[in-house]
Design a protein around this motif. Structure first.
Motif, short mmCIF file in Angstrom:
data_model
loop_
_atom_site.label_atom_id
_atom_site.label_comp_id
_atom_site.label_asym_id
_atom_site.label_seq_id
_atom_site.Cartn_x
_atom_site.Cartn_y
_atom_site.Cartn_z
N GLU A 1 -0.91 -4.66 -12.85
CA GLU A 1 -2.06 -4.64 -13.76
C GLU A 1 -3.01 -5.78 -13.42
O GLU A 1 -2.59 -6.93 -13.25
N TRP A 2 -4.29 -5.46 -13.34
CA TRP A 2 -5.33 -6.47 -13.16
C TRP A 2 -6.16 -6.49 -14.43
O TRP A 2 -6.46 -5.42 -14.99
N ARG A 3 -6.56 -7.65 -14.84
CA ARG A 3 -7.51 -7.69 -15.94
C ARG A 3 -8.82 -7.10 -15.43
O ARG A 3 -9.27 -7.43 -14.35
N GLY A 4 -9.36 -6.19 -16.17
CA GLY A 4 -10.64 -5.60 -15.77
C GLY A 4 -10.50 -4.34 -14.96
O GLY A 4 -11.21 -3.39 -15.16
N LEU A 5 -9.56 -4.32 -14.02
CA LEU A 5 -9.43 -3.15 -13.16
C LEU A 5 -8.29 -2.24 -13.61
O LEU A 5 -8.14 -1.13 -13.12
N GLY A 6 -7.45 -2.72 -14.52
CA GLY A 6 -6.30 -1.93 -14.98
C GLY A 6 -5.21 -1.89 -13.92
O GLY A 6 -5.14 -2.76 -13.04
N GLU A 7 -4.35 -0.85 -13.98
CA GLU A 7 -3.27 -0.73 -12.99
C GLU A 7 -3.89 -0.35 -11.64
O GLU A 7 -4.63 0.62 -11.53
N VAL A 8 -3.59 -1.14 -10.62
CA VAL A 8 -4.11 -0.85 -9.28
C VAL A 8 -2.91 -0.66 -8.36
O VAL A 8 -2.06 -1.55 -8.24
N PRO A 9 -2.81 0.54 -7.72
CA PRO A 9 -1.65 0.81 -6.87
C PRO A 9 -1.57 -0.13 -5.66
O PRO A 9 -2.59 -0.46 -5.07
N TYR A 10 -0.39 -0.54 -5.35
CA TYR A 10 -0.10 -1.37 -4.17
C TYR A 10 -1.07 -2.54 -4.03
O TYR A 10 -1.62 -2.80 -2.97
N SER A 11 -1.27 -3.25 -5.14
CA SER A 11 -2.29 -4.30 -5.14
C SER A 11 -1.69 -5.69 -5.31
O SER A 11 -2.42 -6.66 -5.45
N ALA A 12 -0.36 -5.78 -5.32
CA ALA A 12 0.24 -7.10 -5.56
C ALA A 12 1.56 -7.20 -4.81
O ALA A 12 2.06 -6.21 -4.27
N LEU A 13 2.12 -8.39 -4.80
CA LEU A 13 3.37 -8.63 -4.08
C LEU A 13 4.48 -8.98 -5.05
O LEU A 13 4.24 -9.55 -6.11
N ARG A 14 5.71 -8.62 -4.65
CA ARG A 14 6.86 -9.12 -5.39
C ARG A 14 7.86 -9.70 -4.39
O ARG A 14 7.76 -9.45 -3.18
#
Lengths: 383, 349
Positions: free
Chosen positions: A287-300
């Motif tokens: 989840e991004w503030r402003g953009l909502g859920e963005v697929p494959y947009s972050a790391l774990r």
């Protein structure tokens, strides 16, 4: 300051401004998005917009790491500090991001049981590691945020913690990816369908690109026909990039150009990329503030390093929390609205009492406009 | 055993304990051997709980009083320590009324376990600063708090002084058309402190500018008795101080970025830390606002004083109902120089 002042020279700036005015066609408008908060800050702080002709407009993008951090992620950190006795270490800008129940890490710091826990501001990920090493009885969590620039140092401390067997150190990872955010903007209905956000090109990231290189942007230039010019964070860098974008538009080109050649190559920093892929993997969605859920947009953090992954270690469960209804941060981060379009701007939402994340970091569009540029919204009248 | 022998304070290995604040012999000894010895003057020698003095006033002169608490960390920093800082800070607050500071009071809150040797260093530094400034510390107090309830030592100083007749310095007297002057390089103190915080590993030769400014003020008042505003830009730096004045006087300001003196190494350190030197604390600088026709004279008087060598005229007061402090950037644009919000925090990217 040698090697810095050269990039802030007023005479050169006026020369570039004249060139942009000359080259920009009078019969059309140019709208460019500067992706990075660093660019937003430079534009506002040095008054770059005062130097641009009226038909060249800059739109602030979502590239401010603090701004795109959703409330729920800050809540997780606060929960760790207040309820689980954990010492949270994080970068300065994170401290004031508004969380649930009118809290922030800064406000939570005053509520923490200091005999075992704390919330501390650090300058580097290694400071958190050093704290864990020096005080083995203290449970330390590094609240890691940022785009690709800050990801390699986080990877490094995780590897180091594993090598040393530091059982009291873990990382709450919130690292996000630039290309995914650019895609999300280009795919947004405002840009694609309605055309309410005219977008003629991007000023591409500076520091992020030193790590990932210029190559990842080639897709956007080609697929979406949007020119990208990678630019440094100095005001002259930004102006030079704007001139290059104007030229591309005029010549009907959509290419990736590199203004920041003193630091960015096409491939980027391969060693850093290698390090990051060793420690992290893609999240399916974030989840991004402003953009909502963005697929494959972050790391774990990869399972190999689970002992140092705070989400695994403390079995944290993410809960999404909606922003204040009147807050326009979402639309501002997508370039749909300007800070001064928001009803809360400079009324209930100020840097002292931020309602939305864009008012928090000095890189945020609202904070930059409030701090440096709000005199433009009103006629300054003599008393 | 020698009759009446009291073993002196162990300044090498000794530490402050709760008895030093309990009102008994240990406290009396601490006061006599450390504070009285260092600050020695006729008022303290009387050993009363208060200082008695007459103030010879000229008709039309006024008394001023100011107080300042000091909680600096680290206690010792390049160019000074909490001791001299606590003397300079209050002298400057008094002097910013255009006054001649006369007497100081000092109050100490010391944390149990604090090394007596360090306390002695701090007290000696205070004594030296007071002597150099010619402003004696005439009364004081000491309290000890349990370990963990203080940060080494906190010092509160209070000062009184006299404003000569015909001098009327006040934050609300800034008028449209007035000139804004600063006495030298800004941002030195805060940058020096920051470089010594343990979390920041960087070396610099920047030293704090901590200094007593009453001498400079005296020569300024001599040159231009009708100075409208004087203020020392401490916490929050130059930017915050100018915003305070703009609000108090109900005016706006326009600064020239290129005219504001900042040392290159301070600029570099701030760049590196993501800070703005305009918001970084000073402890030996002042801002002066005066009628534009007096500006050259005042600037010359400042530059003739050793603490004002690098004084500069940095901007102008104008009418603005929004009380904005604006700045023409060296780059060629304009921007607001806003209030500092919260603490100045470093940026991430």
């Amino acid at each position: 300051m040698k090697y810095v002042d050269e990039f802030r020279d007023g005479d050169v700036a006026r020369g570039l401004a004249a060139a942009i005015t000359r080259e920009a066609r009078a019969d059309r408008n140019y709208s460019f998005m500067e992706f990075c908060g660093g660019h937003t800050h430079a534009i506002s702080r040095y008054g770059v917009t005062d130097l641009l002709p009226p038909n060249v407009r800059m739109i602030h993008g979502p590239g401010c790491p603090v701004c795109v951090l959703p409330i729920g992620r800050i809540d997780l950190a606060i929960e760790l500090a207040l309820e689980r006795g954990v010492t949270i270490c994080t970068y300065g800008d994170c401290m004031r991001v508004p969380a649930s129940e009118s809290l922030s890490l800064l406000k939570a710091k005053a509520l923490v049981d200091k005999t075992r826990a704390d919330i501390r501001m650090i300058y580097s990920a290694t400071d958190a590691l050093a704290l864990a090493r020096a005080e083995p009885q203290r449970e330390v969590v590094f609240f890691a945020i940022g785009f690709e620039t800050t990801t390699p140092p986080t990877a490094l401390v995780i590897k180091q913690a594993k090598a040393e067997g530091l059982a009291n150190f873990s990382v709450l990872c919130n690292h996000v990816l630039t290309p995914a955010a650019i895609s999300s903007i280009l795919e947004s209905p405002e840009v694609r369908q309605y055309g309410t956000v005219p977008l003629d090109g991007f000023v591409g990231p500076a520091h992020v690109s030193t790590v990932i290189g210029s190559q990842p942007y080639e897709f956007f230039a080609e697929e979406y026909r949007k020119p990208v010019v990678i630019a440094g964070f100095e005001p002259l860098d930004v102006m030079q990039a704007i001139r290059m974008l104007v030229r591309q538009v005029n010549e009907g080109r959509a290419e990736v150009e590199n203004e920041f050649t003193r630091a960015v190559t096409r491939e980027g920093n391969l060693k850093a990329q290698q390090l990051v892929s060793e420690v992290f993997e893609l999240r399916r969605s974030f989840e991004w503030r402003g953009l909502g859920e963005v697929p494959y947009s972050a790391l774990r953090i990869r399972a190999d390093f689970a002992a140092h992954d705070a989400e695994a270690k403390f079995a944290l469960e993410y809960r999404s929390v909606a922003d204040n209804k009147a807050c326009e941060c979402g639309a501002i981060l997508r370039g749909v609205k300007k800070p001064q379009d928001c009803k809360l701007f400079a009324t209930v939402c100020t840097p002292e009492n931020p309602m939305g994340s864009c008012m928090v970091s000095s890189e945020g569009a609202c904070a930059a406009h409030f701090t440096y540029g709000r005199f433009r919204d009103i006629d300054v009248v003599a008393a | 055993m020698k009759k009446g022998y009291v073993r002196p304070l162990d300044l090498k290995h000794g530490r402050v304990d709760m008895s030093h604040g309990a009102g008994g012999r240990a406290m009396a000894q601490l006061i006599e051997e450390l504070f009285l010895k260092a600050f020695d003057n006729e008022w303290l020698r009387q050993q009363n709980d208060q200082a008695n003095f007459a103030i010879a006033t000229v008709p039309g002169s006024r008394m001023v009083m100011a107080t300042d608490s000091h909680v600096v960390s680290p206690l010792f920093f390049p160019g000074g320590d909490i001791g001299c800082l606590s003397v300079h800070g209050t002298i400057n607050d008094v002097a910013m009324a255009g006054a001649k500071p006369l007497y100081l009071a000092a109050s100490f809150i010391i944390e149990e376990g604090f090394a007596l040797g360090e306390l002695a260093r701090i007290v000696d530094s205070m004594a030296r600063a007071a002597r150099e400034a010619g402003v004696p510390i005439v009364t004081g107090d000491t309290k000890v708090v349990e370990q963990g309830k203080g940060d080494g030592v906190f010092i509160t100083t209070t000062g009184i002084g006299v404003v000569p007749p015909g001098v009327n310095v006040s934050g609300d007297r800034a008028r449209p058309g007035d000139a804004i002057l600063v006495s030298g390089f800004v941002g030195d103190h805060g940058t020096a402190i920051m470089s010594k915080r343990e979390s920041l590993a960087f070396d610099t030769e920047i030293v704090s500018d901590t200094a007593a400014l009453h001498g400079l003020v005296a020569s300024m008042v001599d040159a231009v008795p009708d100075i409208h505003v004087l203020r020392d830009p401490t916490r929050g730096g130059l930017a915050t101080t100018l915003n305070e004045i703009a609000r108090q006087a109900g005016v706006g300001m326009m600064l020239e970025e290129a005219a504001i003196p900042v040392q290159p190494q301070v600029n570099a350190a701030c760049e590196f830390l993501g800070l703005d030197p305009l918001y970084v604390a000073n402890e030996g600088k002042l801002v002066a606002i005066c009628a534009t026709e007096h500006a050259d004279l005042l600037l010359a008087a400042m530059r003739a004083h050793p603490l004002g060598t690098y004084a500069a005229r940095i901007g102008e007061v104008h009418a603005d109902t929004h009380h904005f402090v604006q700045m023409k950037t060296a780059f060629g644009g304009k921007r607001i120089v806003d209030w500092l919000s919260g603490e100045q925090l470093p940026r991430i990217c």
